[in-house]
Write a protein that holds these residues in place. Sequence first.
Motif, PDB file in Angstrom:
ATOM      1  N   UNK A  20      14.484   7.472  10.657  1.00  0.00           N
ATOM      2  CA  UNK A  20      15.112   6.427   9.842  1.00  0.00           C
ATOM      3  C   UNK A  20      14.820   5.039  10.390  1.00  0.00           C
ATOM      4  N   UNK A  21      14.914   4.891  11.723  1.00  0.00           N
ATOM      5  CA  UNK A  21      14.590   3.607  12.338  1.00  0.00           C
ATOM      6  C   UNK A  21      13.119   3.257  12.130  1.00  0.00           C
ATOM      7  N   UNK A  22      12.264   4.273  12.232  1.00  0.00           N
ATOM      8  CA  UNK A  22      10.835   4.034  12.018  1.00  0.00           C
ATOM      9  C   UNK A  22      10.544   3.569  10.600  1.00  0.00           C
ATOM     10  N   UNK A  23      11.199   4.186   9.623  1.00  0.00           N
ATOM     11  CA  UNK A  23      11.010   3.771   8.236  1.00  0.00           C
ATOM     12  C   UNK A  23      11.545   2.368   8.003  1.00  0.00           C
ATOM     13  N   UNK A  24      12.695   2.064   8.609  1.00  0.00           N
ATOM     14  CA  UNK A  24      13.268   0.729   8.458  1.00  0.00           C
ATOM     15  C   UNK A  24      12.346  -0.332   9.050  1.00  0.00           C
ATOM     16  N   UNK A  25      11.815  -0.052  10.231  1.00  0.00           N
ATOM     17  CA  UNK A  25      10.896  -1.007  10.859  1.00  0.00           C
ATOM     18  C   UNK A  25       9.622  -1.151  10.037  1.00  0.00           C
ATOM     19  N   UNK A  26       9.155  -0.050   9.469  1.00  0.00           N
ATOM     20  CA  UNK A  26       7.952  -0.101   8.637  1.00  0.00           C
ATOM     21  C   UNK A  26       8.182  -0.970   7.409  1.00  0.00           C
ATOM     22  N   UNK A  27       9.336  -0.801   6.743  1.00  0.00           N
ATOM     23  CA  UNK A  27       9.637  -1.617   5.571  1.00  0.00           C
ATOM     24  C   UNK A  27       9.757  -3.090   5.942  1.00  0.00           C
ATOM     25  N   UNK A  29       8.293  -4.723   8.529  1.00  0.00           N
ATOM     26  CA  UNK A  29       7.017  -5.347   8.889  1.00  0.00           C
ATOM     27  C   UNK A  29       6.011  -5.355   7.749  1.00  0.00           C
ATOM     28  N   UNK A  30       6.341  -4.678   6.639  1.00  0.00           N
ATOM     29  CA  UNK A  30       5.475  -4.764   5.469  1.00  0.00           C
ATOM     30  C   UNK A  30       5.483  -6.168   4.883  1.00  0.00           C
ATOM     31  N   UNK A  31       6.579  -6.889   5.080  1.00  0.00           N
ATOM     32  CA  UNK A  31       6.674  -8.267   4.616  1.00  0.00           C
ATOM     33  C   UNK A  31       6.383  -9.201   5.792  1.00  0.00           C
ATOM     34  N   UNK A  32       5.221  -9.799   5.791  1.00  0.00           N
ATOM     35  CA  UNK A  32       4.842 -10.657   6.914  1.00  0.00           C
ATOM     36  C   UNK A  32       5.706 -11.918   6.958  1.00  0.00           C
ATOM     37  N   UNK A  33       6.243 -12.334   5.795  1.00  0.00           N
ATOM     38  CA  UNK A  33       7.134 -13.498   5.804  1.00  0.00           C
ATOM     39  C   UNK A  33       8.419 -13.198   6.560  1.00  0.00           C
ATOM     40  N   UNK A  34       8.944 -11.967   6.427  1.00  0.00           N
ATOM     41  CA  UNK A  34      10.145 -11.587   7.169  1.00  0.00           C
ATOM     42  C   UNK A  34       9.879 -11.568   8.669  1.00  0.00           C
ATOM     43  N   UNK A  35       8.707 -11.091   9.057  1.00  0.00           N
ATOM     44  CA  UNK A  35       8.342 -11.072  10.474  1.00  0.00           C
ATOM     45  C   UNK A  35       8.229 -12.499  11.004  1.00  0.00           C
ATOM     46  N   UNK A 282      15.958 -18.348   8.629  1.00  0.00           N
ATOM     47  CA  UNK A 282      17.060 -17.412   8.399  1.00  0.00           C
ATOM     48  C   UNK A 282      17.015 -16.833   6.984  1.00  0.00           C
ATOM     49  N   UNK A 283      16.539 -17.587   6.022  1.00  0.00           N
ATOM     50  CA  UNK A 283      16.391 -17.046   4.674  1.00  0.00           C
ATOM     51  C   UNK A 283      15.311 -15.970   4.631  1.00  0.00           C
ATOM     52  N   UNK A 284      14.204 -16.203   5.314  1.00  0.00           N
ATOM     53  CA  UNK A 284      13.154 -15.184   5.383  1.00  0.00           C
ATOM     54  C   UNK A 284      13.661 -13.928   6.078  1.00  0.00           C
ATOM     55  N   UNK A 285      14.385 -14.102   7.179  1.00  0.00           N
ATOM     56  CA  UNK A 285      14.936 -12.957   7.905  1.00  0.00           C
ATOM     57  C   UNK A 285      15.943 -12.208   7.035  1.00  0.00           C
ATOM     58  N   UNK A 286      16.770 -12.922   6.308  1.00  0.00           N
ATOM     59  CA  UNK A 286      17.750 -12.273   5.440  1.00  0.00           C
ATOM     60  C   UNK A 286      17.089 -11.455   4.345  1.00  0.00           C
ATOM     61  N   UNK A 287      16.003 -11.976   3.777  1.00  0.00           N
ATOM     62  CA  UNK A 287      15.277 -11.215   2.758  1.00  0.00           C
ATOM     63  C   UNK A 287      14.712  -9.924   3.333  1.00  0.00           C
ATOM     64  N   UNK A 288      14.181 -10.004   4.565  1.00  0.00           N
ATOM     65  CA  UNK A 288      13.646  -8.801   5.194  1.00  0.00           C
ATOM     66  C   UNK A 288      14.723  -7.777   5.490  1.00  0.00           C
ATOM     67  N   UNK A 289      15.862  -8.219   5.991  1.00  0.00           N
ATOM     68  CA  UNK A 289      16.959  -7.296   6.273  1.00  0.00           C
ATOM     69  C   UNK A 289      17.522  -6.682   4.997  1.00  0.00           C
ATOM     70  N   UNK A 290      17.516  -7.440   3.923  1.00  0.00           N
ATOM     71  CA  UNK A 290      17.993  -6.889   2.655  1.00  0.00           C
ATOM     72  C   UNK A 290      17.090  -5.747   2.193  1.00  0.00           C
ATOM     73  N   UNK A 291      15.793  -5.902   2.353  1.00  0.00           N
ATOM     74  CA  UNK A 291      14.867  -4.828   1.973  1.00  0.00           C
ATOM     75  C   UNK A 291      15.068  -3.589   2.826  1.00  0.00           C
ATOM     76  N   UNK A 292      15.440  -3.793   4.097  1.00  0.00           N
ATOM     77  CA  UNK A 292      15.614  -2.657   5.005  1.00  0.00           C
ATOM     78  C   UNK A 292      16.953  -1.973   4.803  1.00  0.00           C
ATOM     79  N   UNK A 293      18.031  -2.766   4.664  1.00  0.00           N
ATOM     80  CA  UNK A 293      19.375  -2.208   4.670  1.00  0.00           C
ATOM     81  C   UNK A 293      19.957  -1.912   3.306  1.00  0.00           C
ATOM     82  N   UNK A 294      19.398  -2.489   2.265  1.00  0.00           N
ATOM     83  CA  UNK A 294      19.930  -2.234   0.941  1.00  0.00           C
ATOM     84  C   UNK A 294      19.511  -0.851   0.464  1.00  0.00           C
ATOM     85  N   UNK A 295      20.437   0.061   0.256  1.00  0.00           N
ATOM     86  CA  UNK A 295      20.065   1.420  -0.161  1.00  0.00           C
ATOM     87  C   UNK A 295      19.286   1.454  -1.469  1.00  0.00           C
ATOM     88  N   UNK A 296      19.512   0.499  -2.359  1.00  0.00           N
ATOM     89  CA  UNK A 296      18.816   0.489  -3.641  1.00  0.00           C
ATOM     90  C   UNK A 296      17.336   0.181  -3.490  1.00  0.00           C
TER      91      UNK A 296
END
Length: 299
Positions: A20-27, A29-35, A282-296
Amino acid sequence: MTAESQIVIPARDRSSRRENWGRAFYRFRQSWLSVVGLAIVLALIVLAVAAPYIVPHPEHALGVTNTAARFQPPSAAAWFGTNELGQDIFSLVLIGSQVSLFSGLAVVVIAIVVGTTIGAIAGYFGGWIDEVLMRITDLLLTIPSLILAMAVAAALGTGVFNMIVAIAITWWPAYARLVRGEVIGKKEEQFVVAAHALGAGWVRILSRHILPNIVSPIVVKASLDMGFAILTVASLGFVGIGVKPPTPEWGTLLSGARSYMPDYWWTAVAPGMAIFLAVFAFNLLGDGLRDVLDPKARR
């Protein structure tokens, strides 16, 4: 057979958590703006912590002036130039990042604690408790947050602590609304009903069963709110009811520089770019975390 099962199950659980952590990290880092956003946030935090030790003129943050060097343009000696008092703007901006970043963090933390507590109680008990708490919340939500923060800050007086309290008062209702909705949805789940049937009290049910399962939306909202909290801190400093000189803060530095635009443009560019960079990161980071943590968003 039973012993083998006891050995295999934990291994499978650990493997599942790693997956699960591996999938979250993969999602993520797929967005270079979030990184990029994460990298900028980490860099800003490191610079804020180390600022008093790495800036060339830490004494300028204490109010020391050098009028002989006033309004010097950016150069090798003063990377961001100097202001009307001859103070090194690079030193002021870096040391001011401590007030801006950590004040924004304090606002979000206080808002989460207060809003989560009120929202969890309202959502769990319902009835008249829910009505009273939510009507107070709705009342605060009807007032523009910046206007309310300015009014509270003006009433409390200047200073970092008063500014944090003023902004946090306007920030917690959104978290209360978010947590209330999540708690209402979770309290009917089977694991909550089972815990209640076993005699668990409401404090244990909320703290051990419901709140740990609604952390994701709170984390996502907090990461997105950090940028706006920093912007609000700077706004109060800009209008003169936040942090007062000689304490450096991005908003107060920008306010002092507006009188010298456009002739001495560098006095405003540095604090303005610092505010922009922090909010953007912080907006870029928030977008990345939303993609990782949002179940939808999970596939």
